[in-house]
Structures are given as structure tokens and as C-alpha cells.
Design an enzyme around this catalytic site. Structure first.
Site, short mmCIF file in Angstrom:
data_model
loop_
_atom_site.label_atom_id
_atom_site.label_comp_id
_atom_site.label_asym_id
_atom_site.label_seq_id
_atom_site.Cartn_x
_atom_site.Cartn_y
_atom_site.Cartn_z
N LYS A 13 45.68 52.99 35.67
CA LYS A 13 44.46 52.79 36.45
C LYS A 13 44.77 52.16 37.80
O LYS A 13 44.24 52.58 38.84
CB LYS A 13 43.49 51.90 35.67
CG LYS A 13 42.29 51.40 36.45
CD LYS A 13 41.41 50.47 35.62
CE LYS A 13 41.97 49.09 35.48
NZ LYS A 13 41.76 48.26 36.71
N ASN A 14 45.63 51.16 37.79
CA ASN A 14 45.92 50.43 39.02
C ASN A 14 46.76 51.23 40.01
O ASN A 14 46.91 50.82 41.16
CB ASN A 14 46.62 49.11 38.70
CG ASN A 14 45.69 48.12 38.03
OD1 ASN A 14 44.47 48.23 38.11
ND2 ASN A 14 46.26 47.14 37.34
N ASP A 25 48.46 40.26 34.19
CA ASP A 25 47.63 41.16 33.39
C ASP A 25 48.09 41.30 31.95
O ASP A 25 47.44 41.98 31.15
CB ASP A 25 47.58 42.55 34.05
CG ASP A 25 46.60 42.60 35.20
OD1 ASP A 25 45.85 41.63 35.40
OD2 ASP A 25 46.58 43.63 35.91
N CYS A 66 32.45 38.17 45.23
CA CYS A 66 33.64 37.76 45.96
C CYS A 66 33.26 37.04 47.24
O CYS A 66 32.53 37.56 48.06
CB CYS A 66 34.49 38.98 46.32
SG CYS A 66 35.90 38.59 47.36
N ARG A 107 39.38 35.54 45.76
CA ARG A 107 40.42 36.52 45.45
C ARG A 107 40.58 37.28 46.75
O ARG A 107 39.85 38.21 47.03
CB ARG A 107 39.99 37.42 44.29
CG ARG A 107 40.02 36.73 42.96
CD ARG A 107 39.66 37.67 41.83
NE ARG A 107 40.62 38.75 41.70
CZ ARG A 107 40.45 39.77 40.86
NH1 ARG A 107 39.38 39.84 40.11
NH2 ARG A 107 41.35 40.72 40.78
#
Length: 417
Positions: A22-23, A303, A116, A121
Site C-alpha cells: 500500500k505504501n 509500522d 493534522c 506529523r
């Protein structure tokens, strides 16, 4: 709302295929904006985050055909270099479209990701980098409004942010002249993106190191790219295999991308085997405590911290886990303790005293990786049933996880309410 029911205590055995990452897939989809002819991505995972990016790009005018695991993106019809809050709020990765839109169209309006604040982040690194490339940045009612003709420059990232590295690398492809980015992220997903951009006609070197050099070009054409295997998903299955005292092999996995995890699994007493395209782990004789500190790649990945914490809950001895990448990344701790774990928190440090066993309990998923940790804990539990609520979190990053664990022998099912 769906939930996952688990009766644990069964050692997992067998093989499972790692899906596309996915990333990696999300920035590749955004990068297609730069191409003036269609692009094709292969090995694309079928996940909620992918569908969210599909919806955002389609809103802009991108024509997308997603059949099987192949995705064709035709960006010739983009009419809206804009990403509104209603679409961006669902997924931080939507912010990836900012760099390509500015690079190709000279302007963009992209909402700040939901929840955010600049500097938390940090999307501030993305914005500082774009400003260094000559982009004028303004904030207007929660949107980033970017405009300008990009020019190559030297820029040092304050922190090796993966998202900022990818955003600036994409933007620099169409900037006039030479761009030098230092203190960049080194993740395999960065290399996957650079390979795709180079296939499109970009001139990028250094991806995978701490300095990336980009020579801008006038235009980019469509290209094909294979999405790399998901190292986090592969690691999750390996941790689950070891945590249950099983013997699990992940196919299509890259052992080099998992080096930090495999080292810790060996240190904990698991047997690890690796060859091209497959990684296996076995742990029939129990596991011992290890200490972990998350770090940017190639260090231990944040992760996989939550999943490893579940494993360590029953390891012999006391483990210490330090989270150095993200704040508020210990949201799984309270739920693991509800299942009988003995974990104490002190700021960004968790002290885990191994217990004999975990017990099934109703638990609540709070985020993607915490939910994976709760599933692993449920697979470990030797008494009772675990009910994992709010599994939409896990569906963001794991494709049909209950079916794939069931194929390894787990007593697990999804209940649709």
C-alpha cells in the site's frame, strides 16, 4: 459494523503470499499525474486506501481502470488540480498529489489532511521543500494553495520523512535544473517510486541512500511499474507465525527489506530462513524477551512495533520498546493489557514483562497497526474468544486478513453486523 472473532492457541502453519505494498502503490498512483500518456501499475493491492486514492484522482479527471491487480491511469483529462477536504480527510496519503500537480500544472489546491496541524506529523517539511523549489505556498481555509514555476535547488530535510521525500522527488522531476535532496528517507518504497519515475523519463539518482539528485526534464511519458511486496504485511504474518509457536513462510517477500525484523526474531529465539522470494519463521520452543527501538529505515520499522509488542507480551523475560518515530503510537497497550499482558508506559517507552498466556477479550482497534497487533494477540490467546471491533482500520492495509490467517490454520472469522 464488522468485527473479527478469534479463538487462539493454534500454531499457524503453512504459506501465505505477500500482496503489493500500500505504501508503495499510493505514491505511484499520485506520480501518474506527471505523465502525459497513460501509466500501468501491476500488483496493486485491493485495499480501502487504494480505493480512496482512486476516488480522489477520479474527481480530478483521471480515468482509472482497475482490473484484477493491474491499474491503468490516464491523466490526460485532468481538469481539477484540486483535492478537497471531503476526499483528503479519509487518508493522509492523499497529500501526495500536491507535488505532482504543482510540477505539471504550476498550481494546486490540496486540503491539509484531516486532524493534522502543521508541525505534528510534519507536512511542514513537504511545504518547506516546495518553497525551496520556488513554489509560493499559502494556507486558505484549511487548504494548501501552491503556485509557481519550479526551479532546482538544494534542500536538506529536517527529518527523513518518507512522504516529504516522495513529494519533493516527484516535484523536482519537472523543476528546471538540478535538485539535490539530503537527509532523505531510504525506504524501499522510495526506490520503487524512483524506478517508476525514471521509466517515465525522469533523471533521478541516489534513491535508497541519504541523498537524492534529480535533473529536471520538460515532460514525462507513461510507463509501467510493478508495486513491490508489502514488507509490513509480510512482517505481520511472520510475527504472527512466531508468536503462536508456528511455522509460517511468506512468499513474494524480500528478506532484505525485512532485515531489522528478522534480526529481532532470531534474537528472540525464532528460526528464520530466507531465499529469493520467500521468508520463513518457526518458533516451536518458545521466545525470549528482546529490546526494540524504532528507527527510520533500515532500522526497526515503526509500522511493526505494535505487532512485535503483542509477540513480546508472552516472551520469557522483560522487553523494552522505544518508539522514536511517531508520537502516540502505543494505542494498543491498554487493549493488550485487557487480554492479560503486563505492559507499562513511560513516555515513548514501553516495558513489557512476559506473561504465561493471553486471554481472549473484546477489544477495540484504534489504528491500522494496532489492529494487526490485536489480531495477533487474539491468535496467541489460549483461553476464551477475542472480538476485535472497528476492523475498518485493518482493512486499510491488510487484504482479507481473516481469510489468509484461516488458511494458516487459525480459528478466525469476520462477522458482518
Amino acid at each position: 459494523m464488522d468485527k473479527i472473532l478469534i479463538r487462539g492457541g493454534v500454531p499457524l502453519t503453512g504459506t501465505v503470499h505477500a500482496r503489493g505494498a500500500k505504501n508503495a502503490a499510493l505514491p505511484l498512483m499520485a506520480a501518474a499525474i506527471l505523465a502525459e500518456t497513460p501509466c500501468v501499475l501491476h500488483n496493486v493491492p485491493c485495499l480501502h486506501d487504494i480505493f480512496s486514492m482512486d476516488k480522489l484522482l477520479s474527481f480530478m479527471g483521471v480515468r482509472i481502470d482497475f482490473t484484477g491487480r493491474a491499474m491503468t491511469l490516464d491523466t490526460t483529462g485532468i481538469t481539477e488540480p484540486e483535492a478537497p477536504y471531503e476526499l483528503v480527510r479519509k487518508m493522509r496519503a492523499s497529500f501526495f498529489v500536491l507535488g505532482p500537480l504543482v510540477a505539471r500544472f504550476g498550481r494546486a489546491r490540496v486540503s491539509l489532511p484531516g486532524g493534522c496541524a502543521i508541525g505534528t506529523r510534519p507536512v511542514d517539511i513537504h511545504l518547506k521543500g516546495l518553497e525551496a523549489l520556488g513554489c509560493k505556498i499559502e494556507l486558505d481555509e484549511g487548504d494548501v494553495v501552491a503556485e509557481g514555476t519550479l526551479t532546482g535547488a538544494s534542500f536538506a530535510l529536517d527529518f527523513p520523512s518518507v512522504g516529504a521525500t516522495e513529494t519533493l522527488m516527484m516535484a523536482a522531476c519537472r523543476a528546471e535544473g538540478l535538485t539535490r535532496l539530503t537527509n532523505v528517507a531510504r525506504e524501499p518504497e522510495i526506490e520503487n517510486l524512483a524506478a517508476f519515475l525514471n521509466a517515465m523519463g525522469a533523471q533521478i539518482s541516489g534513491a535508497g541512500s541519504d541523498m537524492i539528485t534529480v535533473v529536471g526534464v520538460d515532460s514525462l511519458k507513461g510507463a509501467e511499474c510493478e508495486v513491490i511486496a508489502d514488507r509490513i504485511e509480510a512482517g505481520t504474518f511472520l510475527i504472527a507465525g512466531a508468536a503462536t509457536g508456528g511455522d509460517v513462510t511468506v512468499l513474494d517477500a524480500n528478506a532484505g527489506h525485512l532485515a531489522a525484523l528478522l534480526e529481532k526474531l532470531r534474537e528472540a529465539g525464532a528460526t528464520v530462513t530466507a531465499s529469493e522470494g520467500r521468508v520463513g519463521v518457526a518458533a516451536a520452543n518458545g521466545l525470549k524477551a528482546v529490546d526494540i527501538s524504532t528507527q527510520p529505515y533500515p532500522g526497526f520499522p515503526t509500522d511493526l512495533q505494535a505487532q512485535m509488542m503483542a509477540l513480546l507480551a508472552c516472551a520469557d523475560g522483560t522487553s523494552v520498546v522505544r518508539e522514536t518515530v511517531f508520537e502516540n503510537r502505543f494505542m494498543q497497550v491498554a487493549e493488550l493489557n485487557r487480554m492479560g499482558a503486563n505492559i507499562e508506559l513511560d513516555g515513548n517507552t514501553a516495558v513489557i514483562r512476559g506473561v504465561g498466556h493471553l486471554m481472549g477479550a473484546p477489544v477495540m482497534a484504534s489504528d491500522l497497526r494496532a489492529s494487526a497487533a490485536l489480531v495477533i494477540a487474539g491468535l496467541m490467546a489460549t483461553h476464551g474468544e477475542t472480538a476485535v471491533q472497528r476492523v475498518y482500520h485493518i482493512d486499510r492495509g491488510y487484504e482479507r486478513i481473516e481469510e489468509r490467517f484461516a488458511a494458516l490454520g487459525a480459528q478466525i472469522e469476520r462477522v458482518r453486523n
